[in-house]
Design an enzyme around this catalytic site. Structure first.
Site, mmCIF file in Angstrom:
data_model
loop_
_atom_site.group_PDB
_atom_site.id
_atom_site.type_symbol
_atom_site.label_atom_id
_atom_site.label_comp_id
_atom_site.label_asym_id
_atom_site.label_seq_id
_atom_site.Cartn_x
_atom_site.Cartn_y
_atom_site.Cartn_z
ATOM 1 N N LYS A 50 -2.874 21.851 -6.615
ATOM 2 C CA LYS A 50 -3.623 20.255 -8.188
ATOM 3 C C LYS A 50 -4.902 19.983 -8.099
ATOM 4 O O LYS A 50 -5.895 20.426 -7.133
ATOM 5 C CB LYS A 50 -2.748 19.521 -7.456
ATOM 6 C CG LYS A 50 -3.048 17.632 -8.178
ATOM 7 C CD LYS A 50 -2.647 16.866 -8.043
ATOM 8 C CE LYS A 50 -3.400 15.809 -6.648
ATOM 9 N NZ LYS A 50 -3.848 14.840 -6.086
ATOM 10 N N ARG A 57 -7.936 17.767 -9.103
ATOM 11 C CA ARG A 57 -7.861 15.875 -10.072
ATOM 12 C C ARG A 57 -9.448 16.467 -10.219
ATOM 13 O O ARG A 57 -10.485 16.154 -9.167
ATOM 14 C CB ARG A 57 -7.967 14.943 -8.498
ATOM 15 C CG ARG A 57 -7.719 13.945 -9.074
ATOM 16 C CD ARG A 57 -7.823 12.545 -8.482
ATOM 17 N NE ARG A 57 -6.246 12.320 -7.887
ATOM 18 C CZ ARG A 57 -5.539 11.600 -9.146
ATOM 19 N NH1 ARG A 57 -5.674 11.118 -9.716
ATOM 20 N NH2 ARG A 57 -3.738 11.888 -8.422
ATOM 21 N N ARG A 83 -9.214 7.450 2.518
ATOM 22 C CA ARG A 83 -8.505 8.493 2.269
ATOM 23 C C ARG A 83 -10.706 8.816 2.022
ATOM 24 O O ARG A 83 -10.368 10.109 1.461
ATOM 25 C CB ARG A 83 -8.255 8.493 0.671
ATOM 26 C CG ARG A 83 -7.020 8.429 -0.125
ATOM 27 C CD ARG A 83 -6.193 8.030 -1.443
ATOM 28 N NE ARG A 83 -5.741 6.549 -1.246
ATOM 29 C CZ ARG A 83 -5.750 5.892 -2.631
ATOM 30 N NH1 ARG A 83 -5.209 6.891 -3.242
ATOM 31 N NH2 ARG A 83 -4.945 4.939 -3.075
ATOM 32 N N ASP A 95 -11.734 -22.604 -6.017
ATOM 33 C CA ASP A 95 -13.198 -21.825 -5.520
ATOM 34 C C ASP A 95 -12.353 -20.449 -5.085
ATOM 35 O O ASP A 95 -12.826 -19.493 -5.567
ATOM 36 C CB ASP A 95 -13.569 -22.276 -5.280
ATOM 37 C CG ASP A 95 -13.663 -22.757 -3.501
ATOM 38 O OD1 ASP A 95 -12.950 -21.981 -2.749
ATOM 39 O OD2 ASP A 95 -14.211 -23.641 -2.445
HETATM 40 C C1 R5P Z 1 -3.404 13.034 -2.831
HETATM 41 O O1 R5P Z 1 -3.299 12.991 -2.206
HETATM 42 C C2 R5P Z 1 -2.248 11.527 -3.143
HETATM 43 O O2 R5P Z 1 -0.923 12.137 -1.402
HETATM 44 C C3 R5P Z 1 -0.878 11.734 -3.930
HETATM 45 O O3 R5P Z 1 -0.987 13.006 -4.404
HETATM 46 C C4 R5P Z 1 -2.176 11.270 -5.072
HETATM 47 O O4 R5P Z 1 -2.307 10.143 -4.224
HETATM 48 C C5 R5P Z 1 -1.467 10.453 -6.069
HETATM 49 O O5 R5P Z 1 -2.262 9.998 -6.594
HETATM 50 P P1 R5P Z 1 -1.706 9.642 -8.239
HETATM 51 O O6 R5P Z 1 -0.329 9.150 -8.058
HETATM 52 O O7 R5P Z 1 -2.429 8.436 -8.757
HETATM 53 O O8 R5P Z 1 -1.836 10.733 -8.906
#
Ligand code: R5P
Length: 296
Positions: free
Chosen positions: A188, A190, A90, A33
């Site tokens: 960057k 995101r 994170r 299980d």
């Molecule tokens: C974020 O601050 C980390 O340092 C990395 O840049 C991030 O986790 C990279 O993630 P991925 O490879 O999914 O773009």
């Protein structure tokens, strides 16, 4: 004694050898299980080290709960967790109302289980120290940046280090200082797990051997986006070096398709890209802990 799980045997044995410890596997049985049964040695020394890197962490956190609670009943009065990759660091604030602040929750969970934690480049941004994230434990933070820099200068002549985002600036600074290397940091944004927009900093890259350095990579999109721009800007080669190879199955192909040559990582997380063992640094941290604990 150093306890480990068989899926991390190689790195655990490297550490046991470097630290002069006996390595012993925790036996693990999975019931049909899905539940787990663990078996530890019948008696444990007062000082016991548990090696568990916490990539793909959900089940490993349950294993840690079972293993540490059992270890206490078997004689381990002082438990040190060596978790080269420490998960759930994170999410350190609620970015939106109602979100779990995973760092605080998982940090307190670990603090309840062990007396000391040794880890490498934990993703701490809004808290300054690991002690704040894992309260009440002796906590030692190591970095992979300098050993990666040592490797980079062996593999590339006069490399230019590039950090893909502002958060990487700390590791870029450490690595660059180690060998007096040129370095720059991108910006960057995101907008999703698989959506990043990177902007290169000013400065000439034509003909340079560029190495993108970061603490971790997962989908590879961050490194791929930076690599595409660097190639377009004329870099002769673009390679990547990361402490934590959290790579998804598609990540390596994505990065190579974007112009990345080699990918190097530490063995904090087992991956074919591993090129740098962390055992010497981890063993040094264990020795410092023992010294601090020794009666004066
Ligand atoms: C974020 O601050 C980390 O340092 C990395 O840049 C991030 O986790 C990279 O993630 P991925 O490879 O999914 O773009």
């Amino acid at each position: 004694m150093l306890l480990y799980f068989d899926d991390q045997e190689d790195a655990a044995r490297r550490l046991a050898q470097a630290a002069g410890l006996t390595a012993t596997a925790i036996e693990r049985h999975r019931f049909p299980d899905g539940e787990l049964k663990l078996r530890l040695p019948a008696t444990l020394p007062a000082h016991t080290v548990l090696y568990r890197s916490l990539d793909n962490p959900n089940e490993k956190l349950v294993e840690l709960l079972l293993a540490t609670r059992t270890a206490r009943t078997l004689g381990a009065r002082h438990l040190t967790l060596v978790a080269p990759y420490l998960a759930y660091m994170r999410q350190d604030i609620a970015f939106h109302p109602g979100e779990a602040v995973s760092q605080r929750i998982v940090g307190s969970f670990l603090a309840d289980l062990v007396d000391a934690v040794i880890t490498v480049d934990p993703h701490l941004h809004r808290v300054a120290t690991l002690q704040e994230a894992v309260p009440g434990t002796a906590a030692i933070v190591l970095t992979g940046a300098q050993v990666l820099a040592d490797l980079i200068v062996q593999r590339r002549e006069n490399p230019l280090l590039v950090g893909p985002d502002a958060e990487s600036a700390q590791w870029i600074a450490l690595a660059a200082r180690q060998h007096g290397l040129d370095h720059r940091v991108c910006t960057k944004v995101r907008s999703g797990d698989h959506a990043v927009a990177v902007t290169l900093p000013p400065g000439e890259v034509t003909g340079r051997a560029v190495v993108i350095l970061d603490d971790m990579a997962s989908t590879g999109h961050t490194i791929a986006a930076a690599a595409r721009l660097l190639r377009e800007a004329g870099a002769a080669t673009v390679d990547a070096a990361v402490t934590h190879a959290l790579f998804t199955p598609q990540a390596m192909a994505l990065m190579h398709d974007s112009g990345i040559g080699e990918v190097w990582s530490t063995d904090c997380i087992a991956h074919p890209s591993n090129a740098v063992p962390m055992a010497p640094l981890l063993a040094g941290a264990l020795a410092r802990l023992r010294e601090a604990q020794a009666p004066s």
